[in-house]
Motif scaffolding. Sequence first.
Motif, mmCIF file in Angstrom:
data_model
loop_
_atom_site.group_PDB
_atom_site.id
_atom_site.type_symbol
_atom_site.label_atom_id
_atom_site.label_comp_id
_atom_site.label_asym_id
_atom_site.label_seq_id
_atom_site.Cartn_x
_atom_site.Cartn_y
_atom_site.Cartn_z
ATOM 1 N N SER A 1 0.820 -1.210 0.000
ATOM 2 C CA SER A 1 0.000 0.000 0.000
ATOM 3 C C SER A 1 0.856 1.264 0.000
ATOM 4 O O SER A 1 0.519 2.256 -0.660
ATOM 5 C CB SER A 1 -0.936 0.004 1.213
ATOM 6 O OG SER A 1 -1.909 -1.002 1.105
ATOM 7 N N VAL A 2 1.954 1.221 0.730
ATOM 8 C CA VAL A 2 2.853 2.390 0.775
ATOM 9 C C VAL A 2 3.467 2.627 -0.606
ATOM 10 O O VAL A 2 3.568 3.782 -1.071
ATOM 11 C CB VAL A 2 3.955 2.174 1.838
ATOM 12 C CG1 VAL A 2 5.047 3.226 1.692
ATOM 13 C CG2 VAL A 2 3.351 2.245 3.241
ATOM 14 N N ILE A 3 3.854 1.558 -1.294
ATOM 15 C CA ILE A 3 4.433 1.713 -2.633
ATOM 16 C C ILE A 3 3.388 2.276 -3.597
ATOM 17 O O ILE A 3 3.676 3.171 -4.404
ATOM 18 C CB ILE A 3 4.979 0.367 -3.140
ATOM 19 C CG1 ILE A 3 6.130 -0.100 -2.253
ATOM 20 C CG2 ILE A 3 5.453 0.495 -4.583
ATOM 21 C CD1 ILE A 3 6.626 -1.504 -2.571
ATOM 22 N N ALA A 4 2.152 1.739 -3.519
ATOM 23 C CA ALA A 4 1.075 2.253 -4.382
ATOM 24 C C ALA A 4 0.791 3.723 -4.091
ATOM 25 O O ALA A 4 0.554 4.521 -5.010
ATOM 26 C CB ALA A 4 -0.184 1.419 -4.179
ATOM 27 N N PHE A 5 0.803 4.083 -2.813
ATOM 28 C CA PHE A 5 0.598 5.484 -2.413
ATOM 29 C C PHE A 5 1.706 6.361 -2.992
ATOM 30 O O PHE A 5 1.452 7.468 -3.493
ATOM 31 C CB PHE A 5 0.578 5.574 -0.889
ATOM 32 C CG PHE A 5 0.175 6.913 -0.354
ATOM 33 C CD1 PHE A 5 -1.145 7.173 -0.008
ATOM 34 C CD2 PHE A 5 1.114 7.924 -0.180
ATOM 35 C CE1 PHE A 5 -1.515 8.421 0.484
ATOM 36 C CE2 PHE A 5 0.752 9.164 0.311
ATOM 37 C CZ PHE A 5 -0.568 9.416 0.647
ATOM 38 N N ALA A 6 2.938 5.869 -2.930
ATOM 39 C CA ALA A 6 4.071 6.637 -3.448
ATOM 40 C C ALA A 6 3.983 6.799 -4.958
ATOM 41 O O ALA A 6 4.313 7.880 -5.500
ATOM 42 C CB ALA A 6 5.378 5.942 -3.067
ATOM 43 N N VAL A 7 3.554 5.758 -5.665
ATOM 44 C CA VAL A 7 3.389 5.854 -7.120
ATOM 45 C C VAL A 7 2.377 6.941 -7.460
ATOM 46 O O VAL A 7 2.593 7.766 -8.359
ATOM 47 C CB VAL A 7 2.952 4.491 -7.703
ATOM 48 C CG1 VAL A 7 2.485 4.647 -9.146
ATOM 49 C CG2 VAL A 7 4.098 3.488 -7.627
ATOM 50 N N THR B 1 -2.624 -0.129 -9.644
ATOM 51 C CA THR B 1 -3.755 -1.059 -9.575
ATOM 52 C C THR B 1 -3.286 -2.433 -9.122
ATOM 53 O O THR B 1 -3.895 -3.065 -8.240
ATOM 54 C CB THR B 1 -4.445 -1.178 -10.947
ATOM 55 O OG1 THR B 1 -4.909 0.108 -11.350
ATOM 56 C CG2 THR B 1 -5.615 -2.144 -10.875
ATOM 57 N N ILE B 2 -2.203 -2.914 -9.710
ATOM 58 C CA ILE B 2 -1.657 -4.232 -9.346
ATOM 59 C C ILE B 2 -1.205 -4.236 -7.890
ATOM 60 O O ILE B 2 -1.476 -5.185 -7.137
ATOM 61 C CB ILE B 2 -0.491 -4.599 -10.286
ATOM 62 C CG1 ILE B 2 -1.007 -4.776 -11.717
ATOM 63 C CG2 ILE B 2 0.211 -5.855 -9.806
ATOM 64 C CD1 ILE B 2 0.087 -4.943 -12.751
ATOM 65 N N LEU B 3 -0.530 -3.181 -7.469
ATOM 66 C CA LEU B 3 -0.031 -3.106 -6.090
ATOM 67 C C LEU B 3 -1.181 -3.089 -5.080
ATOM 68 O O LEU B 3 -1.139 -3.791 -4.063
ATOM 69 C CB LEU B 3 0.829 -1.852 -5.924
ATOM 70 C CG LEU B 3 2.191 -1.865 -6.613
ATOM 71 C CD1 LEU B 3 2.769 -0.459 -6.669
ATOM 72 C CD2 LEU B 3 3.141 -2.811 -5.889
ATOM 73 N N THR B 4 -2.206 -2.298 -5.357
ATOM 74 C CA THR B 4 -3.325 -2.187 -4.423
ATOM 75 C C THR B 4 -4.144 -3.473 -4.388
ATOM 76 O O THR B 4 -4.580 -3.903 -3.312
ATOM 77 C CB THR B 4 -4.236 -1.006 -4.812
ATOM 78 O OG1 THR B 4 -3.438 0.155 -5.046
ATOM 79 C CG2 THR B 4 -5.225 -0.697 -3.709
ATOM 80 N N ALA B 5 -4.339 -4.098 -5.544
ATOM 81 C CA ALA B 5 -5.064 -5.372 -5.572
ATOM 82 C C ALA B 5 -4.291 -6.456 -4.820
ATOM 83 O O ALA B 5 -4.885 -7.276 -4.102
ATOM 84 C CB ALA B 5 -5.309 -5.802 -7.015
ATOM 85 N N ALA B 6 -2.967 -6.449 -4.965
ATOM 86 C CA ALA B 6 -2.144 -7.416 -4.232
ATOM 87 C C ALA B 6 -2.240 -7.182 -2.731
ATOM 88 O O ALA B 6 -2.321 -8.138 -1.934
ATOM 89 C CB ALA B 6 -0.692 -7.321 -4.696
ATOM 90 N N SER B 7 -2.252 -5.926 -2.328
ATOM 91 C CA SER B 7 -2.404 -5.603 -0.908
ATOM 92 C C SER B 7 -3.750 -6.098 -0.375
ATOM 93 O O SER B 7 -3.840 -6.608 0.746
ATOM 94 C CB SER B 7 -2.275 -4.092 -0.708
ATOM 95 O OG SER B 7 -2.466 -3.738 0.644
ATOM 96 N N PHE B 8 -4.794 -5.949 -1.175
ATOM 97 C CA PHE B 8 -6.121 -6.432 -0.784
ATOM 98 C C PHE B 8 -6.104 -7.945 -0.563
ATOM 99 O O PHE B 8 -6.640 -8.453 0.437
ATOM 100 C CB PHE B 8 -7.124 -6.067 -1.873
ATOM 101 C CG PHE B 8 -8.514 -6.582 -1.619
ATOM 102 C CD1 PHE B 8 -9.384 -5.892 -0.783
ATOM 103 C CD2 PHE B 8 -8.955 -7.753 -2.206
ATOM 104 C CE1 PHE B 8 -10.665 -6.364 -0.546
ATOM 105 C CE2 PHE B 8 -10.230 -8.227 -1.976
ATOM 106 C CZ PHE B 8 -11.097 -7.537 -1.150
ATOM 107 N N LEU B 9 -5.484 -8.684 -1.463
ATOM 108 C CA LEU B 9 -5.412 -10.142 -1.330
ATOM 109 C C LEU B 9 -4.616 -10.554 -0.087
ATOM 110 O O LEU B 9 -4.991 -11.486 0.624
ATOM 111 C CB LEU B 9 -4.781 -10.751 -2.587
ATOM 112 C CG LEU B 9 -5.635 -10.704 -3.854
ATOM 113 C CD1 LEU B 9 -4.840 -11.231 -5.052
ATOM 114 C CD2 LEU B 9 -6.917 -11.503 -3.676
ATOM 115 N N VAL B 10 -3.521 -9.855 0.167
ATOM 116 C CA VAL B 10 -2.704 -10.178 1.340
ATOM 117 C C VAL B 10 -3.468 -9.892 2.629
ATOM 118 O O VAL B 10 -3.372 -10.635 3.611
ATOM 119 C CB VAL B 10 -1.369 -9.407 1.297
ATOM 120 C CG1 VAL B 10 -0.566 -9.649 2.572
ATOM 121 C CG2 VAL B 10 -0.551 -9.838 0.085
#
Length: 217
Positions: free
Chosen positions: A95-101, A144-153
Amino acid sequence: MFAVRMATMVLALLSTGLVAGVFFAYAISVMPALARTSDRTLIEVMQKVNIVIINPWFMFAFMGTVGFTALAAALHLGGDHRATLIWIGIALALSVIAFAVTAALNVPLNEALDAAGDPAAIADTAAVRADYESAWVRWNIARTILTAASFLVLCGAMFVAGVQHGKSADAAAGQAVSQPSGQAYAQHGGPVAGQQFSQQSAAPVAGAPDGSQHRGR
């Protein structure tokens, strides 16, 4: 405390899922549709989107992807929740990486597009579009990929937390059952009762002659 931890994880899961859905919608529908429009139309629509998207609902969810996940991680600090904390930590990093992007790449592109001014007054709309569209789409797919991955985790974290809580509840119930059983054993012929019976049997009866006195008489 378990209820508080789970509530925080639900909020983290909800906010992350909502934001992932927004990014996903742009990736598969909004931007492909705008790709078929004129330069002026794309610029005008995205300028308006950049204004409307800054609203309390989106900001609450967007900030919650990091905020609620970080709070969930803080509430799971400690050896008893180590397995769950690992999952939450991975989700938080994503989530932090997605936020930074978003903050470092998508937002500056939006600001540059807004700075271009009224689409009707832009001399070269094709150049403005070229500087904006491909880069924005690329980074939107990444987040999108990063946030979806965070959701799954986070889904995995909730599953692990439920399993751990179930094991703890079973262990506590087993301990509660075994303790009364031991007390009942002591009350109905257990070592304590047996010891008391032995002491009473060994005590001499008042006025009863012993063996030597019987032989003397």
